[in-house]
Scaffold this active site. Sequence first.
Site, PDB file in Angstrom:
ATOM      1  N   GLY A  59       0.934  -1.261   0.096  1.00 18.22           N
ATOM      2  CA  GLY A  59       0.005  -0.039   0.097  1.00 18.22           C
ATOM      3  C   GLY A  59       0.877   1.279   0.196  1.00 18.22           C
ATOM      4  O   GLY A  59       1.601   1.476   0.790  1.00 18.22           O
ATOM      5  N   ALA A  60       0.570   2.283  -0.821  1.00 21.88           N
ATOM      6  CA  ALA A  60       1.621   3.246  -1.103  1.00 21.88           C
ATOM      7  C   ALA A  60       1.719   4.164   0.110  1.00 21.88           C
ATOM      8  O   ALA A  60       3.024   4.132   0.408  1.00 21.88           O
ATOM      9  CB  ALA A  60       0.931   4.123  -2.332  1.00 21.88           C
ATOM     10  N   ARG A 101      10.454  -0.528  -4.215  1.00 20.02           N
ATOM     11  CA  ARG A 101       9.349  -0.600  -5.183  1.00 20.02           C
ATOM     12  C   ARG A 101       9.149   0.980  -5.903  1.00 20.02           C
ATOM     13  O   ARG A 101       9.014   1.729  -5.184  1.00 20.02           O
ATOM     14  CB  ARG A 101       7.955  -0.794  -4.235  1.00 20.02           C
ATOM     15  CG  ARG A 101       7.987  -2.161  -3.489  1.00 20.02           C
ATOM     16  CD  ARG A 101       6.315  -2.703  -3.463  1.00 20.02           C
ATOM     17  NE  ARG A 101       5.751  -3.040  -4.593  1.00 20.02           N
ATOM     18  CZ  ARG A 101       4.483  -3.229  -4.773  1.00 20.02           C
ATOM     19  NH1 ARG A 101       3.691  -3.397  -3.656  1.00 20.02           N
ATOM     20  NH2 ARG A 101       4.093  -3.555  -5.772  1.00 20.02           N
ATOM     21  N   ASP A 245      -1.298   4.813  -6.465  1.00 15.15           N
ATOM     22  CA  ASP A 245       0.106   4.705  -6.031  1.00 15.15           C
ATOM     23  C   ASP A 245       0.699   5.939  -6.658  1.00 15.15           C
ATOM     24  O   ASP A 245       1.953   6.201  -6.182  1.00 15.15           O
ATOM     25  CB  ASP A 245       0.776   3.448  -6.599  1.00 15.15           C
ATOM     26  CG  ASP A 245       0.200   2.091  -5.881  1.00 15.15           C
ATOM     27  OD1 ASP A 245       1.176   1.732  -4.860  1.00 15.15           O
ATOM     28  OD2 ASP A 245      -0.807   1.865  -6.170  1.00 15.15           O
ATOM     29  N   ASN A 255      -2.490   2.513 -10.396  1.00 13.93           N
ATOM     30  CA  ASN A 255      -2.753   1.964  -9.443  1.00 13.93           C
ATOM     31  C   ASN A 255      -2.910   0.526  -9.882  1.00 13.93           C
ATOM     32  O   ASN A 255      -2.311   0.092 -10.629  1.00 13.93           O
ATOM     33  CB  ASN A 255      -4.275   2.316  -9.176  1.00 13.93           C
ATOM     34  CG  ASN A 255      -4.924   1.786  -7.973  1.00 13.93           C
ATOM     35  OD1 ASN A 255      -4.189   1.854  -6.835  1.00 13.93           O
ATOM     36  ND2 ASN A 255      -6.080   1.120  -7.862  1.00 13.93           N
TER      37      ASN A 255
END
Length: 354
Positions: A59-60, A101, A245, A255
């Site tokens: 999750g961002a 990421r 994101d 996303n």
Amino acid sequence: MNDSAHIDYARYDHIRPLLWTGDALELLDQRKLPFEVAHVRCDSSDAVAEAIHSLAVRGAPAIGIAAGWGVVLAARDIAADDGSAALQKLEPALLRLNAARPTAVNLAWALMRMRRVLGAAGADWREVIAREAQAIADEDLAANRHMGALGAALIAPGSGVLTHCNTGSLATAGFGTALGVIRAGMAQQRIAKVFAGETRPWLQGARLTVWELQQDGIDATLIADSAASHLMKSGLVQWVIVGADRICANGDTANKIGTYQLAIAARHHGVKFMVVAPSSTVDMATASGDQIEIEQRDPGELFGVGGVRTVADGIHAWNPVFDVTPGDLIDAIVTERGVIAQPDLARMQAAFGA
């Protein structure tokens, strides 16, 4: 009706994916949910980077928060008289965290905040970065609760909603982004029915989202990702509500893979499409989605479910884990700064600056 005072946070906001203990970062291991509630203890910045890359935390907003604490952990391994000197020594750890990421802008944003306060700090630089890491988490929780109220106000009472991936407490400091809107909408009796897509290949919707909603006593119906268009055609949903994101200057939004096709289907069926994310997810330096680096993960993630292989040997797979939804398919972007309806470059610049 959209006042957050109408929301029972004791019921709707009790899951926490990250806990700073004072000497380590404890993460709720999201790879093992829903059948096992286990934690990963991170004693170093490299352990945090690995947890981010391996999706133990995801999750961002959550990975940005984790990265902030990763910097605090990295600081234990160096000696420096002031923040500027510390920053030079910490740069390798910052780069490793940032590489964990690449698509989510919150990760780079959180690390930039840590760099900024560190560069200006004096002899108390260790205390300064610890306060900043905590501030990132506290601000995210406050933003999520505010966004929940703003987004819920857009939803007509009696509506059905569909969400994708996991955008709840597990993906943030608490309450959630898109799932925060859904929680607020349920609390205010605006939402009558919640549907969640399973979200292959990591099944964040099936493993995490419906589990979160179950913890809150919210009845949610799981659907196969491929059933979404048929669901919209049935008239059972009036909104698709997703997180993000990265949101570009023109409103294009990266996303979880599968979001783009939901937006196309929603527009075809007259279903509204809402993106919910904190302003830290907005990247005004990226003009459009064409400039976003899309993370490619191991193709082997597509070869099975739950550790059981379902694909014959010798098959090739393509596994992008994000896609980009054009801004002109989005009806509203909700951040803690307000609602941007029909986002485009002019409206985004008015809200966030050039």
